[in-house]
Structure formats: structure tokens, C-alpha cells
Scaffold this motif. Structure first.
Motif, PDB file in Angstrom:
ATOM      1  N   ARG A 184      24.219  47.424  51.421  1.00  0.00           N
ATOM      2  CA  ARG A 184      23.240  48.170  52.374  1.00  0.00           C
ATOM      3  C   ARG A 184      24.106  48.994  53.163  1.00  0.00           C
ATOM      4  O   ARG A 184      25.080  48.616  54.091  1.00  0.00           O
ATOM      5  CB  ARG A 184      22.392  47.205  52.712  1.00  0.00           C
ATOM      6  N   ASN A 185      23.474  50.117  53.681  1.00  0.00           N
ATOM      7  CA  ASN A 185      23.791  50.914  54.871  1.00  0.00           C
ATOM      8  C   ASN A 185      22.340  50.833  55.595  1.00  0.00           C
ATOM      9  O   ASN A 185      21.742  51.646  55.036  1.00  0.00           O
ATOM     10  CB  ASN A 185      24.432  52.259  54.691  1.00  0.00           C
ATOM     11  N   PHE A 186      22.393  50.566  56.779  1.00  0.00           N
ATOM     12  CA  PHE A 186      21.212  50.681  57.635  1.00  0.00           C
ATOM     13  C   PHE A 186      21.440  50.865  59.118  1.00  0.00           C
ATOM     14  O   PHE A 186      22.753  50.629  59.524  1.00  0.00           O
ATOM     15  CB  PHE A 186      20.202  49.338  57.263  1.00  0.00           C
ATOM     16  N   TYR A 187      20.560  51.011  59.938  1.00  0.00           N
ATOM     17  CA  TYR A 187      20.802  50.993  61.310  1.00  0.00           C
ATOM     18  C   TYR A 187      19.909  49.596  61.896  1.00  0.00           C
ATOM     19  O   TYR A 187      18.657  49.555  61.758  1.00  0.00           O
ATOM     20  CB  TYR A 187      20.211  52.370  61.902  1.00  0.00           C
ATOM     21  N   ILE A 188      20.298  49.394  63.258  1.00  0.00           N
ATOM     22  CA  ILE A 188      19.843  48.360  64.076  1.00  0.00           C
ATOM     23  C   ILE A 188      19.251  48.966  65.081  1.00  0.00           C
ATOM     24  O   ILE A 188      20.217  49.597  66.116  1.00  0.00           O
ATOM     25  CB  ILE A 188      20.652  47.261  64.334  1.00  0.00           C
TER      26      ILE A 188
END
Length: 303
Positions: free
Chosen positions: A264-268
Motif C-alpha cells: 500500500r501507498n498512503f499518507y498519514i
């Protein structure tokens, strides 16, 4: 002051010694025996000030090194000392002036009036000039000595040491050979909460099967009361990927990520708030790798 003596030359009965017995209450002069041992030499022990006293009448006594064998009158002399005037430098009062102001003082505000006096009897007009203003924040009226701000002040500037900013001012006489006096202004800058906390937002690469605890240091340029301890919260959908809390020191964000089955690639999205209530949002890019954990180097830890 040469003297004469009828005793055997070069003996203790012939040699002389001197004392100032009147006319010098401030102890400004000393008298000593000269090389010939039959002369007294008067010298200054402290600086003289023409404006305070321009003439001294010193009463000096002379005796032999050995007391008289029979009672004899003590020889005395009066010495008149005339003090010549010189051009004294202007003097600031006080020499160092302390000023406490907020670092958010608006531009073009009056900061402080700082003036000097010319101690000479024939006083000169004075002109004021900024000598040292390392951040170039200030300006001074050359005639009045009023100091104003020309740029915003900043307590967190590298030119400020321990919350204090030091400025040197010159007072210059209007003379062919002008004397110059120097004064110091020490500006104590009162802190305001004008810097938001920041975290290291370097992209993270983690193993999706075995994510680890990530620690992010928080910094804030403000002083005590407006920095740590910090608080942290997750925004938007970030809670589905991890949890966030501060460590015991209140200066480090601890992110605990959840394991995932796929890459997964995501942003926090984090919101960090300082002790004074000022906050800043931060976005951190996170990559979860599924199969090649070891290729991510130090970012991926597998048992």
C-alpha cells in the motif's frame, strides 16, 4: 621639589621623605623621594577632572629618614597644581540600558530614548549614530537619540542570545576633532508563540507484514511555555493505518502501524500542538512493501 640638608651627605640623617598633609582629601596625588634623595616628586594617583576641580593647593612636609636628635620644626611647602582642560568624550547615562519589549513590537514603533551628555564646561552639540545593530532591526534619530524599529524583531533570531539583543550607540561631538562616547542597549525580547511545532516528514518505507514503531522528533523554535510538551492527533482517515501518541518526554511522536496483507501507498495526516496551543498539520508519505522487505534496508525489520 628640591630641598637641602646639612647632615653628612648620602647618610640616613641626610636623606629625605615626604608626605602630603593637606589639600588632597580625595587621595588624587602621591609624593615620593626622587633619585637624588633630596627631592620630592608629586604624581597623580587617580584621574583628574577639570570640570570638578581645576586647582589644588597641596601642603607637603619633608623629614629625614632618621628622626631628629633634638626637636626641630618640620619644613613644609605649598604646591599649587593647575589642571588643564581637555575634550572629554560624551557619556551615556546609564552606560548600559536594559529595555524589555515584546518581539512582536510593530515596525516604526518608538523603542527607547537613549542620550548622552558632554561633561565639558563648553559642551558641544551631539550627534547619535548606530554602531552595532547586527540584525539591522533598528534606526536612530541622529539629533534626538530616539531609537525606533525599522524591521520586525525575532526572539528566535541567531543574533539573539538567551533572549537578549545587544546594540551599541555612538554619541559624537560637533567639533573639528570630535570625541566619541559609546553606550549599550540590551533589549530583552519577550517571547510570543509565533512558531508552530514541526516534525520530520521524511517518507517512510515499512514492511506490511511486520510494521514497526516509528518515532518522529518534534521541534519548536519558541521558548519555554510555547514549545514542549507537545500533543498529537491523527486527521481524516489516518486512524485506519496507525495510532499516534507522544512519548513520556512530550517531544517525540510515536506511530504504531497496523499490519497489511498487500502493498500500500498512503499518507498519514498528523496535527501536532505545542504547549501554547499553536498547531501545525503534517503529511507523511508511507509505503508498505509486501514481498521484498529486505530490499528496503533499515526501514524494514523482519525476524
Amino acid at each position: 621639589m628640591p630641598v637641602s640638608d646639612g647632615d653628612e651627605p648620602y647618610s640616613s640623617n641626610w636623606a629625605t621623605k615626604y608626605r602630603i598633609v593637606d589639600g588632597d582629601p580625595g587621595g588624587l596625588f602621591t609624593v615620593s623621594t626622587g633619585p637624588s634623595r633630596l627631592e620630592g616628586i608629586i604624581t597623580t594617583a587617580k584621574p583628574l577632572d577639570f570640570e570638578k576641580n581645576n586647582r589644588y593647593n597641596l601642603l607637603v612636609t619633608v623629614e629625614n629618614e632618621v628622626p631628629f636628635a633634638t626637636p626641630l620644626p618640620t619644613s613644609t611647602a605649598t604646591v599649587q597644581v593647575n589642571v588643564e582642560d581637555r575634550n572629554d568624550a560624551p557619556v551615556f547615562d546609564p552606560v548600559e540600558k536594559v529595555v524589555s519589549i515584546s518581539e512582536h513590537l510593530t515596525v516604526d514603533s518608538d523603542l527607547v530614548l537613549y542620550t548622552a551628555i558632554d561633561p565639558d564646561i563648553m559642551a558641544h552639540e551631539l550627534m547619535y549614530r548606530m554602531d552595532r545593530d547586527p540584525a539591522k532591526w533598528l534606526d536612530i534619530n541622529s539629533e534626538t537619540g530616539m531609537i525606533k524599529t525599522k524591521h520586525p524583531l525575532d526572539r528566535e533570531s541567531p543574533f539573539v542570545k538567551d533572549g537578549k539583543y545587544r546594540v551599541l550607540i555612538l554619541a559624537i561631538e560637533s567639533d573639528e576633532i570630535p570625541a566619541t562616547g559609546t553606550g549599550t542597549i540590551l533589549i530583552e525580547l519577550e517571547d510570543v508563540n509565533d512558531n508552530s511545532p514541526t516534525v520530520d516528514d521524511t517518507p517512510l518505507k515499512l514492511c506490511n507484514h511486520d510494521p514497526r514503531l516509528v518515532r518522529l522528533a518534534v521541534t519548536d523554535r519558541d521558548g519555554p511555555g510555547f514549545a514542549e510538551p507537545f500533543s498529537v492527533g491523527l486527521l481524516e482517515e489516518s486512524k485506519m493505518y496507525c495510532t499516534a501518541q507522544m512519548d513520556k518526554t512530550g517531544t517525540v511522536v510515536e506511530l504504531t502501524f497496523k499490519a497489511m496483507r498487500e502493498q500500500r501507498n498512503f499518507y498519514i495526516n498528523l496535527r501536532v500542538t505545542d504547549a501554547g496551543g499553536l498547531n501545525q498539520d503534517h503529511v507523511i508519505h508511507v509505503t508498505m512493501n509486501e514481498d521484498s522487505c529486505m530490499t528496503w534496508g533499515d526501514f524494514c525489520v523482519r525476524p
